[in-house]
Design a protein around this motif. Structure first.
Motif, PDB file in Angstrom:
ATOM      1  N   TYR A  14     -11.142  -8.701  13.702  1.00  0.00           N
ATOM      2  CA  TYR A  14     -10.976  -8.823  12.249  1.00  0.00           C
ATOM      3  C   TYR A  14     -11.667  -7.590  11.665  1.00  0.00           C
ATOM      4  N   VAL A  17     -14.977  -6.476  13.190  1.00  0.00           N
ATOM      5  CA  VAL A  17     -15.569  -7.610  13.920  1.00  0.00           C
ATOM      6  C   VAL A  17     -14.708  -7.983  15.121  1.00  0.00           C
ATOM      7  N   ASN A  39     -18.490 -23.927  17.199  1.00  0.00           N
ATOM      8  CA  ASN A  39     -18.080 -23.226  15.990  1.00  0.00           C
ATOM      9  C   ASN A  39     -18.159 -21.732  16.192  1.00  0.00           C
ATOM     10  N   GLY A  40     -17.080 -21.031  15.841  1.00  0.00           N
ATOM     11  CA  GLY A  40     -17.129 -19.573  15.897  1.00  0.00           C
ATOM     12  C   GLY A  40     -16.938 -18.988  17.283  1.00  0.00           C
ATOM     13  N   GLY A  42     -14.242 -18.742  18.970  1.00  0.00           N
ATOM     14  CA  GLY A  42     -13.006 -17.960  19.064  1.00  0.00           C
ATOM     15  C   GLY A  42     -11.764 -18.792  19.347  1.00  0.00           C
ATOM     16  N   LYS A  43     -11.851 -20.094  19.132  1.00  0.00           N
ATOM     17  CA  LYS A  43     -10.723 -20.974  19.443  1.00  0.00           C
ATOM     18  C   LYS A  43      -9.529 -20.680  18.521  1.00  0.00           C
ATOM     19  N   THR A  44      -9.810 -20.684  17.225  1.00  0.00           N
ATOM     20  CA  THR A  44      -8.736 -20.434  16.257  1.00  0.00           C
ATOM     21  C   THR A  44      -8.140 -19.047  16.480  1.00  0.00           C
ATOM     22  N   GLN A  85      -4.998 -25.175  11.515  1.00  0.00           N
ATOM     23  CA  GLN A  85      -5.978 -26.099  10.968  1.00  0.00           C
ATOM     24  C   GLN A  85      -5.661 -26.289   9.485  1.00  0.00           C
ATOM     25  N   GLN A 195     -12.910 -29.629  18.515  1.00  0.00           N
ATOM     26  CA  GLN A 195     -14.372 -29.760  18.475  1.00  0.00           C
ATOM     27  C   GLN A 195     -14.754 -31.113  19.067  1.00  0.00           C
TER      28      GLN A 195
HETATM   29  P1  ATP Z   1     -14.265 -22.944  14.209  1.00  0.00           P
HETATM   30  O1  ATP Z   1     -14.296 -24.167  15.013  1.00  0.00           O
HETATM   31  O2  ATP Z   1     -15.448 -22.784  13.294  1.00  0.00           O
HETATM   32  O3  ATP Z   1     -12.949 -22.683  13.538  1.00  0.00           O
HETATM   33  P2  ATP Z   1     -13.511 -21.056  16.251  1.00  0.00           P
HETATM   34  O4  ATP Z   1     -13.981 -21.270  17.639  1.00  0.00           O
HETATM   35  O5  ATP Z   1     -12.123 -21.428  15.934  1.00  0.00           O
HETATM   36  O6  ATP Z   1     -14.504 -21.753  15.260  1.00  0.00           O
HETATM   37  P3  ATP Z   1     -12.850 -18.486  15.190  1.00  0.00           P
HETATM   38  O7  ATP Z   1     -12.474 -19.015  13.848  1.00  0.00           O
HETATM   39  O8  ATP Z   1     -11.777 -18.073  16.101  1.00  0.00           O
HETATM   40  O9  ATP Z   1     -13.771 -19.539  15.938  1.00  0.00           O
HETATM   41  O10 ATP Z   1     -13.876 -17.276  14.965  1.00  0.00           O
HETATM   42  C1  ATP Z   1     -14.319 -16.420  16.017  1.00  0.00           C
HETATM   43  C2  ATP Z   1     -15.192 -15.329  15.445  1.00  0.00           C
HETATM   44  O11 ATP Z   1     -14.447 -14.493  14.568  1.00  0.00           O
HETATM   45  C3  ATP Z   1     -16.379 -15.854  14.641  1.00  0.00           C
HETATM   46  O12 ATP Z   1     -17.485 -15.045  14.931  1.00  0.00           O
HETATM   47  C4  ATP Z   1     -15.941 -15.667  13.221  1.00  0.00           C
HETATM   48  O13 ATP Z   1     -17.045 -15.439  12.376  1.00  0.00           O
HETATM   49  C5  ATP Z   1     -15.037 -14.456  13.290  1.00  0.00           C
HETATM   50  N1  ATP Z   1     -13.993 -14.501  12.268  1.00  0.00           N
HETATM   51  C6  ATP Z   1     -13.037 -15.468  12.148  1.00  0.00           C
HETATM   52  N2  ATP Z   1     -12.215 -15.202  11.117  1.00  0.00           N
HETATM   53  C7  ATP Z   1     -12.641 -14.044  10.571  1.00  0.00           C
HETATM   54  C8  ATP Z   1     -12.237 -13.242   9.476  1.00  0.00           C
HETATM   55  N3  ATP Z   1     -11.156 -13.556   8.730  1.00  0.00           N
HETATM   56  N4  ATP Z   1     -12.946 -12.120   9.201  1.00  0.00           N
HETATM   57  C9  ATP Z   1     -14.028 -11.772   9.952  1.00  0.00           C
HETATM   58  N5  ATP Z   1     -14.469 -12.488  11.007  1.00  0.00           N
HETATM   59  C10 ATP Z   1     -13.808 -13.608  11.316  1.00  0.00           C
END
Ligand code: ATP
Length: 237
Positions: A14, A17, A39-40, A42-44, A85, A195
């Motif tokens: 992103y 990042v 959380n965070g 990287g699943k999404t 989601q 989760q």
């Molecule tokens: P959650 O259960 O909270 O959705 P996740 O496992 O799905 O968590 P992701 O949403 O894939 O995690 O996020 C992975 C990493 O990428 C995290 O560090 C998050 O802060 C970062 N991230 C996600 N979306 C963005 C964005 N639009 N801009 C910057 N960083 C992002």
């Protein structure tokens, strides 16, 4: 079993990042796999990368063919449906209109009516509410509609992002029971991000655990559920 989806050294970004740091996993045709992680982790982002909705490098192969550079629309046309989601049903349209819309890219229009009926068999609540606006449904019903709408594409692979989010435990059980049935009866391969590790591991046959953008464990869901680290970190016992 042959691998339907192969993900190799996937890195996603992103802006500056980096969210995925060289992710590797595969999905067997017909499997129901869960991707677990905090959380965070990287699943999404993993689901978004498969659909090419985020900048990524590495290789993603579907049926042995690279899909990493295809547009999201193209990925959908190959038979990969994504239920993000937050559901994303069209709230001012009726249940039935949402289902019809799910089939919009299909060329076999004559089968659509029968498929809607099949969705009503899987989700009887949606049948009761077919003429209601989607926005008036309960959270659980909206999630079911989102899944049913995705299935109207007749996908071979369905990616589900936290379907249990915000739903009461009994509703989640019901939804997961139906997902299991769809996997078996409709032969749809399913990857579900969750989760709720306990329920997801009961539902799935395979599991991958993701930590800070890397897969740290992969295997049979039962074995993963019995792993001591997984129990401590994700199951709380
Ligand atoms: P959650 O259960 O909270 O959705 P996740 O496992 O799905 O968590 P992701 O949403 O894939 O995690 O996020 C992975 C990493 O990428 C995290 O560090 C998050 O802060 C970062 N991230 C996600 N979306 C963005 C964005 N639009 N801009 C910057 N960083 C992002």
């Amino acid at each position: 079993m042959t691998a339907m989806l192969n993900v190799k050294d996937l890195r996603a970004y992103y802006g500056q990042v980096q969210a995925l740091h060289g992710l590797n996993f595969s999905l067997n045709e017909g499997s129901l796999t869960t991707l677990l992680g905090a959380n965070g982790a990287g699943k999404t982002t993993t689901l978004r990368a498969i659909c090419n909705m985020v900048r990524s490098t590495g290789a993603i192969e579907f049926d042995g063919k690279p899909i990493g550079t295809r547009s999201t629309e193209n990925v959908v046309r190959l038979g990969i449906a994504h239920v993000p989601q937050g559901r994303g049903t069209f709230t001012t349209m009726t249940v039935e209109e949402n289902l019809q819309l799910g089939a919009i890219t299909r060329t076999d229009k004559k089968n659509i009516v029968a498929d809607i009926e099949r969705m009503y068999d899987h989700f009887p609540k949606l049948k009761e509410r077919y003429s209601q606006q989607a926005g008036t449904l309960s959270g659980g019903e909206q999630q079911m509609l989102a899944v049913a709408r995705a299935l109207m594409l007749r996908p071979r692979l369905m990616l589900l992002d936290e379907p249990s989010f915000g739903l009461a435990p009994l509703i989640v059980r019901d939804l997961f029971r139906i997902l299991g049935k769809i996997n078996r009866e409709e032969k749809v391969t399913i990857l579900v991000v969750e989760q709720n590790a306990q329920l997801a591991l009961e539902l799935a046959d395979q599991a991958h655990v993701i930590e800070t953008g890397r897969i740290v464990m992969s295997g049979n869901a039962k074995d993963i559920a019995n792993n001591e680290d997984v129990r401590k970190s994700y199951l709380g016992y």
